[in-house]
Scaffold this active site. Sequence first.
Site, PDB file in Angstrom:
ATOM      1  CB  CYS A 120      -0.896  -0.028   1.235  1.00 25.11           C
ATOM      2  SG  CYS A 120      -2.099   1.296   1.294  1.00 25.11           S
ATOM      3  N   PRO A 121       0.590   2.201  -0.862  1.00 30.76           N
ATOM      4  CG  PRO A 121       0.585   4.436  -1.664  1.00 30.76           C
ATOM      5  CD  PRO A 121       1.373   3.452  -0.806  1.00 30.76           C
TER       6      PRO A 121
END
Length: 82
Positions: A19-20
Amino acid sequence: MTALFENPTHNLEAQGLRCPEPVMMVRKTVRKMEEGETLLILADDPSTTRDIPSFCRFMDHTLVAADTETLPYRFLIRKGSN
């Protein structure tokens, strides 16, 4: 359910990304797709189990199927809400 993941229009390999990055790659790929085309995403980041469905809701795309029981996670989305 396995049949749902066969023959997507596009594929995105996001394993090993955290993430992201997976959602950023999904967004970039979907931008280049035509309405109604499908994208199969393979990912192993646990955050994708909430981020990809949220992305679909927020951006008005359809989450056709999700398999998050085993790795890699699989998500099939259709561009647009049709």
